[in-house]
Design a protein around this motif. Sequence first.
Motif, PDB file in Angstrom:
ATOM      1  N   GLN A  59       0.706  -1.090   0.039  1.00 24.58           N
ATOM      2  CA  GLN A  59       0.041  -0.041  -0.074  1.00 24.58           C
ATOM      3  C   GLN A  59       0.904   1.139   0.010  1.00 24.58           C
ATOM      4  OE1 GLN A  59      -0.955   1.882   3.178  1.00 24.58           O
ATOM      5  NE2 GLN A  59      -2.164   3.343   2.383  1.00 24.58           N
ATOM      6  N   TYR A  62       2.792   1.291  -3.537  1.00 21.94           N
ATOM      7  CA  TYR A  62       1.707   1.469  -4.945  1.00 21.94           C
ATOM      8  C   TYR A  62       0.209   1.998  -4.123  1.00 21.94           C
ATOM      9  CZ  TYR A  62       5.111  -1.607  -6.809  1.00 21.94           C
ATOM     10  OH  TYR A  62       6.304  -2.311  -7.196  1.00 21.94           O
ATOM     11  N   ILE A  63       0.199   3.207  -4.079  1.00 19.71           N
ATOM     12  CA  ILE A  63      -0.959   3.911  -3.347  1.00 19.71           C
ATOM     13  C   ILE A  63      -2.061   4.102  -4.173  1.00 19.71           C
ATOM     14  CG2 ILE A  63      -1.900   5.688  -2.069  1.00 19.71           C
ATOM     15  CD1 ILE A  63       1.061   6.513  -1.169  1.00 19.71           C
ATOM     16  N   THR A  64      -3.057   2.889  -3.993  1.00 22.05           N
ATOM     17  CA  THR A  64      -4.216   2.817  -4.807  1.00 22.05           C
ATOM     18  C   THR A  64      -5.535   2.704  -4.060  1.00 22.05           C
ATOM     19  OG1 THR A  64      -4.228   0.722  -5.438  1.00 22.05           O
ATOM     20  CG2 THR A  64      -2.843   2.139  -6.871  1.00 22.05           C
ATOM     21  N   ASP A  65      -6.584   2.734  -4.395  1.00 19.64           N
ATOM     22  CA  ASP A  65      -7.677   2.538  -3.531  1.00 19.64           C
ATOM     23  C   ASP A  65      -7.777   0.910  -3.419  1.00 19.64           C
ATOM     24  OD1 ASP A  65      -8.593   5.184  -3.845  1.00 19.64           O
ATOM     25  OD2 ASP A  65     -10.005   4.465  -5.529  1.00 19.64           O
ATOM     26  N   ASP A  66      -7.269   0.188  -4.231  1.00 21.26           N
ATOM     27  CA  ASP A  66      -7.238  -1.283  -3.881  1.00 21.26           C
ATOM     28  C   ASP A  66      -6.287  -1.848  -3.004  1.00 21.26           C
ATOM     29  OD1 ASP A  66      -9.678  -2.096  -5.621  1.00 21.26           O
ATOM     30  OD2 ASP A  66      -8.066  -2.345  -7.395  1.00 21.26           O
ATOM     31  N   THR A  67      -4.897  -1.253  -2.981  1.00 21.99           N
ATOM     32  CA  THR A  67      -4.007  -1.578  -2.167  1.00 21.99           C
ATOM     33  C   THR A  67      -4.212  -1.031  -0.701  1.00 21.99           C
ATOM     34  OG1 THR A  67      -2.631   0.261  -2.453  1.00 21.99           O
ATOM     35  CG2 THR A  67      -2.074  -1.530  -3.825  1.00 21.99           C
ATOM     36  N   THR A  68      -5.272   0.257  -0.711  1.00 18.60           N
ATOM     37  CA  THR A  68      -5.640   0.781   0.859  1.00 18.60           C
ATOM     38  C   THR A  68      -6.629  -0.326   1.370  1.00 18.60           C
ATOM     39  OG1 THR A  68      -5.039   3.019   0.004  1.00 18.60           O
ATOM     40  CG2 THR A  68      -6.577   2.806   1.696  1.00 18.60           C
ATOM     41  N   SER A 135      -2.935   7.089   3.417  1.00 17.01           N
ATOM     42  CA  SER A 135      -2.997   7.376   1.975  1.00 17.01           C
ATOM     43  C   SER A 135      -2.832   8.843   1.643  1.00 17.01           C
ATOM     44  CB  SER A 135      -4.123   6.401   1.303  1.00 17.01           C
ATOM     45  OG  SER A 135      -3.735   5.339   1.507  1.00 17.01           O
ATOM     46  N   ARG A 139       0.084  10.510  -0.367  1.00 16.69           N
ATOM     47  CA  ARG A 139       0.067  11.144  -1.670  1.00 16.69           C
ATOM     48  C   ARG A 139      -0.026  12.747  -1.736  1.00 16.69           C
ATOM     49  NH1 ARG A 139      -5.892   7.891  -2.955  1.00 16.69           N
ATOM     50  NH2 ARG A 139      -5.208   6.181  -4.123  1.00 16.69           N
TER      51      ARG A 139
END
Length: 278
Positions: A59, A62-68, A135, A139
């Motif tokens: 997470q 690779y900060i994305t909604d899925d990894t979060t 996150s 970001r």
Amino acid sequence: MRPASARCRRLAILLVATLPWAGCADSGPTPADAEAFLAEAEQELLSLWIDAGRAAWVQSTYITDDTTRLAADAQTAVIGATMRLATDAARFDEVELPEALRRKLLLLKTSMGVAAPSDVASQAELSEITTGMESTYGRGVYCPDGEASCMTLPEMERRLAESRDTDELLDLWLGWRQVSPPMRTSYVRFVELANAGAQELGFADLGEMWRSGYDMSPDDFTADLERLWDEVRPLYEALHCHVRAGLAAEYGSAVVPEDGPIPAHLLGNMWSQTWSNI
């Protein structure tokens, strides 16, 4: 009479055996039970912490909604298991245990940086809040002159360390702090949930839970901290005086006042944690 007496004796024995208080009294949990409980708890939590650590690494990288979401789910599993085990550990509170086992039970309660209430919905909410704030922080960028000028935190940190332009330093220091206001509502809820979780474990609030993790009572920890601060305070104040004089020589007294706080944006670090860059 003998057959009747024998029957009476057998009946009496049967009645005694079936009464709630009959037979050997329940001696309650033992030190051996506590040791077995802790061994199982350690094994369960180790596996969950490894999974949560891997999810958190992904997470953060690779900060994305899925990894979060993956990180939040893994953290929820850790919080849920820890709260369950910490609650179960209460049955050993009155058992006379070796110091090592007693310490492990305390560390089980204080092993999380944050506790959550025992209900599943609150645990999931707390995990989502913490990973969401992480996150947002990760970001975070500052764009002084539009999208093309956006800077990440590491980029701003390098500029703070190198620049001696007071206007630029102040702009960077204030710019980064635009990232946090959107997290205010989430943080307030985070505090509410974390305090409620700590209270379920027997602490007054999350702060007391944190202060309980140093092999002394929370009050003793506070007193020891004050004692150490009193010892180091003269050196700290002398260091402040030295740094203030150096900054005043560099930037002038109009920028660095002779009294009051030292302007934080001049200290070469986004949080004034270290002054080695100046």
